[in-house]
Scaffold this motif. Structure first.
Motif, PDB file in Angstrom:
ATOM      1  N   ILE A 129       0.692  -1.111  -0.124  1.00 50.98           N
ATOM      2  CA  ILE A 129       0.129   0.225  -0.138  1.00 50.98           C
ATOM      3  C   ILE A 129       0.922   1.336  -0.132  1.00 50.98           C
ATOM      4  O   ILE A 129       0.530   2.118  -0.749  1.00 50.98           O
ATOM      5  CB  ILE A 129      -0.901   0.069   1.209  1.00 50.98           C
ATOM      6  CG1 ILE A 129      -1.949  -1.052   0.893  1.00 50.98           C
ATOM      7  CG2 ILE A 129      -1.594   1.413   1.308  1.00 50.98           C
ATOM      8  CD1 ILE A 129      -3.095  -1.159   2.095  1.00 50.98           C
ATOM      9  N   ILE A 130       1.906   1.329   0.786  1.00 52.03           N
ATOM     10  CA  ILE A 130       2.786   2.331   0.700  1.00 52.03           C
ATOM     11  C   ILE A 130       3.536   2.511  -0.612  1.00 52.03           C
ATOM     12  O   ILE A 130       3.432   3.594  -0.884  1.00 52.03           O
ATOM     13  CB  ILE A 130       4.090   2.175   1.696  1.00 52.03           C
ATOM     14  CG1 ILE A 130       3.555   2.036   3.222  1.00 52.03           C
ATOM     15  CG2 ILE A 130       5.211   3.108   1.651  1.00 52.03           C
ATOM     16  CD1 ILE A 130       4.508   1.937   4.373  1.00 52.03           C
ATOM     17  N   ASP A 131       3.831   1.553  -1.397  1.00 53.02           N
ATOM     18  CA  ASP A 131       4.248   1.711  -2.580  1.00 53.02           C
ATOM     19  C   ASP A 131       3.256   2.183  -3.702  1.00 53.02           C
ATOM     20  O   ASP A 131       3.433   2.685  -4.587  1.00 53.02           O
ATOM     21  CB  ASP A 131       4.932   0.378  -3.108  1.00 53.02           C
ATOM     22  CG  ASP A 131       6.211  -0.187  -2.485  1.00 53.02           C
ATOM     23  OD1 ASP A 131       6.706   0.573  -1.754  1.00 53.02           O
ATOM     24  OD2 ASP A 131       6.491  -1.279  -2.433  1.00 53.02           O
ATOM     25  N   LEU A 132       2.018   1.571  -3.508  1.00 49.85           N
ATOM     26  CA  LEU A 132       0.849   1.971  -4.393  1.00 49.85           C
ATOM     27  C   LEU A 132       0.720   3.490  -4.161  1.00 49.85           C
ATOM     28  O   LEU A 132       0.391   4.347  -5.267  1.00 49.85           O
ATOM     29  CB  LEU A 132      -0.198   1.245  -4.059  1.00 49.85           C
ATOM     30  CG  LEU A 132      -0.196  -0.260  -4.398  1.00 49.85           C
ATOM     31  CD1 LEU A 132      -1.589  -1.078  -3.904  1.00 49.85           C
ATOM     32  CD2 LEU A 132      -0.017  -0.338  -5.792  1.00 49.85           C
ATOM     33  N   LYS A 133       0.824   3.799  -2.768  1.00 51.84           N
ATOM     34  CA  LYS A 133       0.479   5.303  -2.752  1.00 51.84           C
ATOM     35  C   LYS A 133       1.637   6.269  -3.448  1.00 51.84           C
ATOM     36  O   LYS A 133       1.339   7.402  -3.744  1.00 51.84           O
ATOM     37  CB  LYS A 133       0.108   5.766  -1.201  1.00 51.84           C
ATOM     38  CG  LYS A 133      -1.142   5.233  -0.641  1.00 51.84           C
ATOM     39  CD  LYS A 133      -0.896   5.540   1.021  1.00 51.84           C
ATOM     40  CE  LYS A 133      -2.538   5.214   1.485  1.00 51.84           C
ATOM     41  NZ  LYS A 133      -2.695   5.362   3.096  1.00 51.84           N
ATOM     42  N   GLN A 134       2.748   5.830  -3.346  1.00 50.39           N
ATOM     43  CA  GLN A 134       3.978   6.451  -4.047  1.00 50.39           C
ATOM     44  C   GLN A 134       3.543   6.593  -5.236  1.00 50.39           C
ATOM     45  O   GLN A 134       4.030   7.644  -5.957  1.00 50.39           O
ATOM     46  CB  GLN A 134       5.461   6.071  -3.503  1.00 50.39           C
ATOM     47  CG  GLN A 134       5.661   5.980  -1.994  1.00 50.39           C
ATOM     48  CD  GLN A 134       5.779   7.577  -1.720  1.00 50.39           C
ATOM     49  OE1 GLN A 134       6.378   8.309  -2.470  1.00 50.39           O
ATOM     50  NE2 GLN A 134       5.282   8.017  -0.494  1.00 50.39           N
ATOM     51  N   GLY A 135       3.292   5.509  -5.902  1.00 50.77           N
ATOM     52  CA  GLY A 135       2.968   5.204  -7.228  1.00 50.77           C
ATOM     53  C   GLY A 135       2.060   6.253  -7.889  1.00 50.77           C
ATOM     54  O   GLY A 135       1.860   6.773  -8.667  1.00 50.77           O
ATOM     55  N   ALA A 136       1.053   6.325  -6.946  1.00 50.10           N
ATOM     56  CA  ALA A 136      -0.104   7.061  -7.254  1.00 50.10           C
ATOM     57  C   ALA A 136       0.029   8.612  -7.465  1.00 50.10           C
ATOM     58  O   ALA A 136      -0.464   9.385  -8.167  1.00 50.10           O
ATOM     59  CB  ALA A 136      -1.480   7.046  -6.254  1.00 50.10           C
ATOM     60  N   LYS A 140      -0.149  10.904 -10.600  1.00 50.17           N
ATOM     61  CA  LYS A 140      -0.816  12.316 -10.628  1.00 50.17           C
ATOM     62  C   LYS A 140      -0.097  13.262 -11.158  1.00 50.17           C
ATOM     63  O   LYS A 140      -0.520  13.986 -12.132  1.00 50.17           O
ATOM     64  CB  LYS A 140      -1.362  12.551  -9.294  1.00 50.17           C
ATOM     65  CG  LYS A 140      -2.606  11.455  -8.876  1.00 50.17           C
ATOM     66  CD  LYS A 140      -2.906  11.903  -7.265  1.00 50.17           C
ATOM     67  CE  LYS A 140      -3.944  10.920  -6.871  1.00 50.17           C
ATOM     68  NZ  LYS A 140      -4.369  11.162  -5.364  1.00 50.17           N
ATOM     69  N   ALA A 141       1.259  13.155 -10.916  1.00 50.34           N
ATOM     70  CA  ALA A 141       2.055  14.184 -11.439  1.00 50.34           C
ATOM     71  C   ALA A 141       2.167  14.074 -13.005  1.00 50.34           C
ATOM     72  O   ALA A 141       2.129  15.164 -13.803  1.00 50.34           O
ATOM     73  CB  ALA A 141       3.653  14.060 -10.832  1.00 50.34           C
ATOM     74  N   ILE A 142       2.250  12.754 -13.268  1.00 53.99           N
ATOM     75  CA  ILE A 142       2.622  12.543 -14.680  1.00 53.99           C
ATOM     76  C   ILE A 142       1.382  13.024 -15.637  1.00 53.99           C
ATOM     77  O   ILE A 142       1.282  13.676 -16.820  1.00 53.99           O
ATOM     78  CB  ILE A 142       2.865  11.156 -15.065  1.00 53.99           C
ATOM     79  CG1 ILE A 142       4.426  10.842 -14.509  1.00 53.99           C
ATOM     80  CG2 ILE A 142       2.756  10.802 -16.655  1.00 53.99           C
ATOM     81  CD1 ILE A 142       4.660   9.482 -14.545  1.00 53.99           C
ATOM     82  N   LYS A 143       0.176  12.491 -15.051  1.00 55.58           N
ATOM     83  CA  LYS A 143      -1.037  13.050 -15.414  1.00 55.58           C
ATOM     84  C   LYS A 143      -1.364  14.400 -15.745  1.00 55.58           C
ATOM     85  O   LYS A 143      -1.890  14.829 -16.756  1.00 55.58           O
ATOM     86  CB  LYS A 143      -2.220  12.239 -14.851  1.00 55.58           C
ATOM     87  CG  LYS A 143      -3.874  12.263 -15.685  1.00 55.58           C
ATOM     88  CD  LYS A 143      -3.718  11.323 -16.577  1.00 55.58           C
ATOM     89  CE  LYS A 143      -4.953  11.196 -17.140  1.00 55.58           C
ATOM     90  NZ  LYS A 143      -5.105  10.196 -18.233  1.00 55.58           N
ATOM     91  N   ARG A 144      -0.844  15.170 -14.661  1.00 50.70           N
ATOM     92  CA  ARG A 144      -1.122  16.542 -14.689  1.00 50.70           C
ATOM     93  C   ARG A 144      -0.170  17.089 -15.881  1.00 50.70           C
ATOM     94  O   ARG A 144      -0.512  18.175 -16.625  1.00 50.70           O
ATOM     95  CB  ARG A 144      -0.546  17.423 -13.334  1.00 50.70           C
ATOM     96  CG  ARG A 144      -1.972  17.232 -12.132  1.00 50.70           C
ATOM     97  CD  ARG A 144      -1.187  18.112 -11.259  1.00 50.70           C
ATOM     98  NE  ARG A 144       0.060  17.846 -10.395  1.00 50.70           N
ATOM     99  CZ  ARG A 144      -0.163  17.088  -9.576  1.00 50.70           C
ATOM    100  NH1 ARG A 144      -1.198  16.471  -9.098  1.00 50.70           N
ATOM    101  NH2 ARG A 144       1.048  16.825  -9.082  1.00 50.70           N
ATOM    102  N   GLU A 145       1.088  16.728 -15.893  1.00 47.83           N
ATOM    103  CA  GLU A 145       2.060  17.116 -17.211  1.00 47.83           C
ATOM    104  C   GLU A 145       1.347  16.887 -18.359  1.00 47.83           C
ATOM    105  O   GLU A 145       1.413  17.812 -19.287  1.00 47.83           O
ATOM    106  CB  GLU A 145       3.294  16.731 -16.720  1.00 47.83           C
ATOM    107  CG  GLU A 145       4.375  16.947 -17.825  1.00 47.83           C
ATOM    108  CD  GLU A 145       5.757  16.281 -17.777  1.00 47.83           C
ATOM    109  OE1 GLU A 145       6.472  16.499 -18.377  1.00 47.83           O
ATOM    110  OE2 GLU A 145       5.913  15.340 -16.757  1.00 47.83           O
ATOM    111  N   GLN A 146       0.762  15.578 -18.685  1.00 45.64           N
ATOM    112  CA  GLN A 146       0.236  15.119 -20.028  1.00 45.64           C
ATOM    113  C   GLN A 146      -1.130  16.225 -20.108  1.00 45.64           C
ATOM    114  O   GLN A 146      -1.095  16.672 -21.282  1.00 45.64           O
ATOM    115  CB  GLN A 146      -0.274  13.861 -19.757  1.00 45.64           C
ATOM    116  CG  GLN A 146       0.893  12.827 -19.789  1.00 45.64           C
ATOM    117  CD  GLN A 146       0.337  11.389 -19.422  1.00 45.64           C
ATOM    118  OE1 GLN A 146      -0.756  11.083 -19.047  1.00 45.64           O
ATOM    119  NE2 GLN A 146       1.150  10.498 -19.810  1.00 45.64           N
ATOM    120  N   CYS A 147      -1.796  16.383 -19.168  1.00 42.35           N
ATOM    121  CA  CYS A 147      -2.823  17.451 -19.453  1.00 42.35           C
ATOM    122  C   CYS A 147      -2.420  18.840 -19.765  1.00 42.35           C
ATOM    123  O   CYS A 147      -3.060  19.503 -20.670  1.00 42.35           O
ATOM    124  CB  CYS A 147      -3.899  17.558 -18.032  1.00 42.35           C
ATOM    125  SG  CYS A 147      -4.648  15.810 -17.795  1.00 42.35           S
TER     126      CYS A 147
END
Length: 224
Positions: A129-136, A140-147
Motif C-alpha cells: 500500500i505504501i508503494d501504491l500510494k507513492q506510485g499514485a 498524478k504528477a505525470i497525468k497533470r503534465e500530460q494534461c
C-alpha cells in the motif's frame, strides 16, 4: 458472419474499456488503493483475533501445566503415605490433564503457524500500500503534465497563431524588392527603344551622349 461481428464487437468493447480506464485512471487507482486498505484492515482484525485466541490458549495451557505439576507432587505424597486409592485417582486425573495439554499444544502450534502466515501477509500488504500510494503520487504528477501538454497542443492547434506568424514572415521575406523590380523594368524599356545602345556607344566615344553624367560635370569644372 456472426463470428466476425462478435469479434468486432468484443474488440470495440475492449477499446472503449481501455479509453475509459485511461480517462479515469487516477480515480481507479485511488479506488483500488481504498479497496486494498479495506482488505488490509480486515486482515488486521483477523490477525488480532488469532493473537487473542493464541494468548488465551497459552494461558490455559500454562495453567494446565501448573495443575499437572501440583497434582504430581500430591500424588507422590499420597504414595509416600501409602494412600493408594488417592494416588490412583490422582494419576487418572493427571493422565486426563496431560492428554488435554497435548491437544492444547497442538492447537497452539496451529495458531502460531496461522498467526505467522497472516502477520507476514499483513506486513507485505502494508508495504505494498505504501508503494501504491507513492506510485499514485507519481501517476498524478505525470497525468497533470500530460494534461498541460495536451492543452498547450490543443490551443496551438486551434488558434494556429504560430503557423500564421511563420507564413507571414515567409511572405515578407520572400516578397520581391519593388525598387529592384523598377530598375529592371527601366533596363528592359531602354533595351527596347535602343536608348541604352546609344549610351553605350557614346561612352565608347562614338557620338554625343544623350544624358549628362557626373564625369561631364567634373570635366566642365576642370576647364574653368
Amino acid at each position: 458472419m456472426i463470428s466476425i461481428m462478435k469479434t468486432l464487437f468484443t474488440g470495440a468493447n475492449a477499446r472503449a474499456e481501455d479509453r475509459l480506464k485511461d480517462t479515469f485512471a487516477l480515480e481507479l487507482i485511488d479506488q483500488k488503493i481504498r479497496e486494498t486498505e479495506t482488505q488490509l484492515k480486515a486482515a488486521k482484525a483477523t490477525l488480532a483475533s488469532l493473537v487473542q485466541r493464541q494468548r488465551s490458549e497459552q494461558r490455559q495451557f500454562d495453567g494446565l501445566q501448573t495443575r499437572i505439576a501440583t497434582m504430581m507432587e500430591r500424588t507422590r505424597e499420597a504414595l509416600d503415605a501409602e494412600r493408594q486409592d488417592l494416588a490412583s485417582e490422582a494419576a487418572n486425573a493427571i493422565a486426563t490433564m496431560e492428554n488435554e495439554a497435548t491437544l492444547r499444544q497442538q492447537t497452539l502450534d496451529r495458531l502460531e503457524q496461522q498467526t505467522l502466515r497472516l502477520r507476514t501477509s499483513v506486513e507485505t500488504s502494508h508495504r505494498r500500500i505504501i508503494d501504491l500510494k507513492q506510485g499514485a503520487i507519481s501517476a498524478k504528477a505525470i497525468k497533470r503534465e500530460q494534461c498541460i501538454q495536451s492543452g498547450l497542443r490543443t490551443t496551438i492547434s486551434r488558434t494556429s497563431s504560430a503557423d500564421e506568424a511563420a507564413e507571414l514572415i515567409a511572405q515578407v521575406v520572400g516578397k520581391d524588392d519593388p525598387f529592384e523590380q523598377s530598375d529592371i523594368l527601366s533596363e528592359i524599356d531602354a533595351s527596347l527603344d535602343h536608348s541604352s545602345l546609344e549610351d553605350r556607344m557614346a561612352s565608347a566615344g562614338f557620338g554625343e551622349a544623350s544624358k549628362t553624367t557626373g564625369a561631364d560635370i567634373l570635366a566642365r569644372l576642370a576647364q574653368k
